[in-house]
Design an enzyme around this catalytic site. Structure first.
Site, short mmCIF file in Angstrom:
data_model
loop_
_atom_site.label_atom_id
_atom_site.label_comp_id
_atom_site.label_asym_id
_atom_site.label_seq_id
_atom_site.Cartn_x
_atom_site.Cartn_y
_atom_site.Cartn_z
N LYS A 236 37.08 30.52 -30.15
CA LYS A 236 38.42 30.28 -29.59
C LYS A 236 38.23 29.47 -28.31
CE LYS A 236 41.61 31.13 -27.14
NZ LYS A 236 42.04 30.04 -26.25
N GLU B 182 30.46 36.27 -19.18
CA GLU B 182 29.96 35.33 -18.16
C GLU B 182 31.17 34.90 -17.36
OE1 GLU B 182 27.88 32.37 -20.42
OE2 GLU B 182 26.30 33.78 -20.95
N CYS C 103 31.04 27.21 -12.48
CA CYS C 103 30.98 28.63 -12.10
C CYS C 103 29.80 28.92 -11.18
CB CYS C 103 30.88 29.48 -13.36
SG CYS C 103 29.46 29.05 -14.38
N GLU D 72 37.22 33.04 -5.65
CA GLU D 72 36.80 31.82 -6.34
C GLU D 72 37.96 30.82 -6.40
OE1 GLU D 72 36.31 31.97 -10.64
OE2 GLU D 72 34.42 30.90 -10.46
P1 NAD Z 1 40.35 32.15 -18.46
O1 NAD Z 1 39.81 33.54 -18.37
O2 NAD Z 1 41.74 31.92 -18.04
O3 NAD Z 1 40.25 31.60 -19.96
C1 NAD Z 1 39.04 31.56 -20.67
C2 NAD Z 1 39.33 31.71 -22.15
O4 NAD Z 1 39.89 33.00 -22.38
C3 NAD Z 1 40.33 30.70 -22.71
O5 NAD Z 1 39.90 30.31 -24.00
C4 NAD Z 1 41.60 31.51 -22.82
O6 NAD Z 1 42.50 31.05 -23.80
C5 NAD Z 1 41.05 32.86 -23.21
N1 NAD Z 1 41.94 33.99 -22.97
C6 NAD Z 1 42.94 34.08 -22.07
N2 NAD Z 1 43.54 35.30 -22.17
C7 NAD Z 1 42.88 35.98 -23.14
C8 NAD Z 1 43.01 37.28 -23.68
N3 NAD Z 1 43.93 38.13 -23.27
N4 NAD Z 1 42.16 37.65 -24.67
C9 NAD Z 1 41.20 36.81 -25.10
N5 NAD Z 1 41.04 35.56 -24.61
C10 NAD Z 1 41.86 35.16 -23.64
O7 NAD Z 1 39.33 31.26 -17.65
P2 NAD Z 1 39.45 29.70 -17.36
O8 NAD Z 1 40.44 29.48 -16.29
O9 NAD Z 1 39.61 28.97 -18.64
O10 NAD Z 1 37.98 29.38 -16.84
C11 NAD Z 1 37.63 29.43 -15.51
C12 NAD Z 1 36.82 30.67 -15.22
O11 NAD Z 1 35.67 30.70 -16.05
C13 NAD Z 1 36.30 30.69 -13.80
O12 NAD Z 1 36.44 31.99 -13.28
C14 NAD Z 1 34.84 30.34 -13.96
O13 NAD Z 1 33.99 30.79 -12.95
C15 NAD Z 1 34.52 31.00 -15.26
N6 NAD Z 1 33.32 30.43 -15.85
C16 NAD Z 1 32.19 31.18 -15.88
C17 NAD Z 1 31.01 30.66 -16.40
C18 NAD Z 1 29.75 31.47 -16.47
O14 NAD Z 1 28.85 31.09 -17.20
N7 NAD Z 1 29.63 32.56 -15.73
C19 NAD Z 1 31.00 29.35 -16.88
C20 NAD Z 1 32.17 28.59 -16.81
C21 NAD Z 1 33.32 29.15 -16.30
#
Ligand code: NAD
Length: 493
Positions: free
Chosen positions: A184, A259, A292, A390
């Protein structure tokens, strides 16, 4: 009545805007706009997944699982190498589509990211065949044998900041392990996952082994993560979403790998190679700050503060901000208007809290609304939001410390523990200070060097579990110990 399948044309590349379920395209009745952050143009429409489509994808992965799990490792590895071959053949297409979709630099996609996508497949294919050790040991005449048994269909949920790289970092080990997959991707960057579906089909992966569900997490999240047929959930994204997923997964006690976000420190001691430290500090603006792992809190020893700031400002002034398709651009747009408003909210509140922007402090209005000026804050009050939360944009803070104890306390002083960056010319100090830092990854006198054999993940609220090398196989598999009394065979082998 379902609408017909629709294809987008992005920079001359045709991309399906529909799901990929059980080896065929499936369109949703409702669609959403995919917008390019480069100029906010609408690229086309994407199927907005529903719980029924999420269920169909999990069912397809479940049906395909027994055959895929029973496929000999060498054959799985061969197919994954074929996927890598096709990725390599299409680096340019994948790169331009990703850049158009999420605004990250074409230069990085061409030179680093897409080759790494191919490497993700090759690495885990080879690891499966060559490196996954099966330790055998004996206990009072009984032979113990450890095996990694594929666990079932894995749901993989990914963010928009490095879409295909982060997706394949999960897809490749899951498939290598013998799991089937439902991916997804984030709604902000749906396109390269769709291209990957075409590639897996062309490579010869059987129908249902790899599936893609497009759409919003709030629509399909629970249907995927609370599904009783799902054996593993690997999620990269934000802390609040991880909490929702953990709740949903609890119904079936489905193991999760998270992550998550970070607010990582970059500590610079006075005995460092200052030029190199400054160069790496400015690198923290890469991907318009949407990394991240970035060391966004610069913690600099008091005695070198002025010189550090002076050199930093001079170097940052040389960064070219602009269209990410231009190979000379250093900083492109942020992913969406909504996200830029969020970044600006942090910046304006930091200023209201008393922090001072040495550079930046607002959007680059010459380039349109989505390009945010690289910003460096000093004098932010201890404990203020800009030092603890963040931002995920091109916004760094600088604080000073006088002693090692102070540096460690500041570095560890957030709820996160994803990464740490440490600059010092003294190896004893590196060992002493490094041992006290809470971080899943610590870089000493370097940044962003990644070996897929290494464990990757975060401590505290930055994550749960580790992936990479053996850790990925441990996660996607049911690790089993078989203990056999070898004196009881009645049939010769
Ligand atoms: P997000 O949590 O808003 O979304 C990530 C994914 O989760 C998307 O595909 C979204 O559609 C999905 N999602 C949203 N609600 C959901 C639910 N209720 N159930 C299941 N899936 C759901 O995050 P974002 O804004 O897309 O990404 C940014 C974040 O990701 C930042 O906090 C960043 O630090 C983190 N990040 C972490 C890493 C790592 O390796 N630690 C790498 C990249 C990004």
């Amino acid at each position: 009545m379902k609408s017909p399948s629709r294809t987008l044309e992005v920079a001359g590349v045709e991309v399906s805007g529909d799901h990929w379920i059980g080896g065929r395209r499936v369109a949703s009745a409702e669609r959403f706009h995919d917008v390019s952050p480069i100029d906010e143009s609408v690229l086309g429409t994407i199927s907005r997944g529903t719980p029924a489509e999420a269920d169909a994808a999990v069912q397809a992965a479940h049906d395909a699982f027994p055959t895929w799990a029973a496929t000999p490792p060498a054959e799985r590895a061969r197919l994954l190498h074929r996927v890598a071959d096709l990725v390599e053949e299409r680096v340019e297409q994948l790169a331009i589509v990703e850049t158009t979709d999420n605004g990250a630099l074409l230069r990085s996609h061409l030179r680093g990211v897409m080759p790494r996508v191919a490497h993700n497949f090759r690495f885990f294919a080879d690891y499966l065949v060559n490196d996954l050790h099966h330790p055998d040991f004996e206990t009072r005449g009984h032979a113990n044998h450890v095996s990694w048994d594929p666990s079932g269909p894995a749901v993989l949920i990914t963010p928009w900041n490095a879409p295909l790289m982060l997706a394949t970092w999960k897809v490749a080990p899951a498939l290598a392990a013998g799991c089937t997959v439902v991916l997804k991707p984030a709604e902000w960057s749906p396109l390269t996952a769709s291209l990957l579906a075409d590639i897996t089909a062309e490579a010869g992966l059987p129908a249902g082994v790899f599936n893609v569900v497009q759409g919003y997490g709030e629509d399909v999240g629970d249907a995927l993560t609370g599904h009783p047929l799902v054996s593993r959930i690997s999620f990269t994204g934000s802390v609040p979403t991880a909490r929702l997923i953990a709740r949903s997964a609890a119904a079936n006690l489905t193991p999760c790998s998270f992550e998550l976000g970070g607010k990582s420190p970059m500590i610079v001691f006075a005995d460092s190679d200052l030029e190199s430290a400054v160069a790496h500090a400015v690198e923290q603006y890469d991907n318009a700050g949407q990394v991240c792992l970035a060391g966004v809190r610069l913690l600099v020893e008091e005695s070198i503060r002025d010189e550090f700031v002076e050199r930093f400002v001079a170097r940052a002034a040389g960064l070219r901000q602009g269209d990410p398709r231009d190979l000379t651009t250093d900083i492109g747009p942020n992913v969406s208007r909504e996200h830029v408003e969020r970044i600006d909210g942090f910046v304006q509140r930091a200023i209201a809290d008393g922090a001072r922007a040495v550079i930046g402090g607002g959007p680059n209005t010459d380039l349109g609304g989505l390009y945010y000026r690289p910003t460096l804050f000093v004098d932010a009050p201890a404990g203020s939001e800009i030092l603890t939360q963040e931002v995920f944009g091109p916004v760094l803070t600088l604080q000073t410390f006088a002693t090692e104890d102070e540096a460690v306390a500041m570095a560890n002083g957030t709820e996160f523990g994803l990464a740490g960056v440490l600059f010092t010319g003294d190896p004893d100090r590196a060992e002493r200070v490094g041992a006290r830092l809470v971080a899943g990854t610590l870089w000493v006198n370097c940044f962003f060097v990644r070996d897929l054999r290494a464990p990757f993940g975060g401590s505290r609220h930055s994550g749960v579990g580790r992936e990479g090398g053996t850790w990925s196989f441990d996660f996607y598999c049911d690790v089993k110990n078989t203990c056999t009394n070898q004196d009881r065979w009645t049939v010769d082998r």
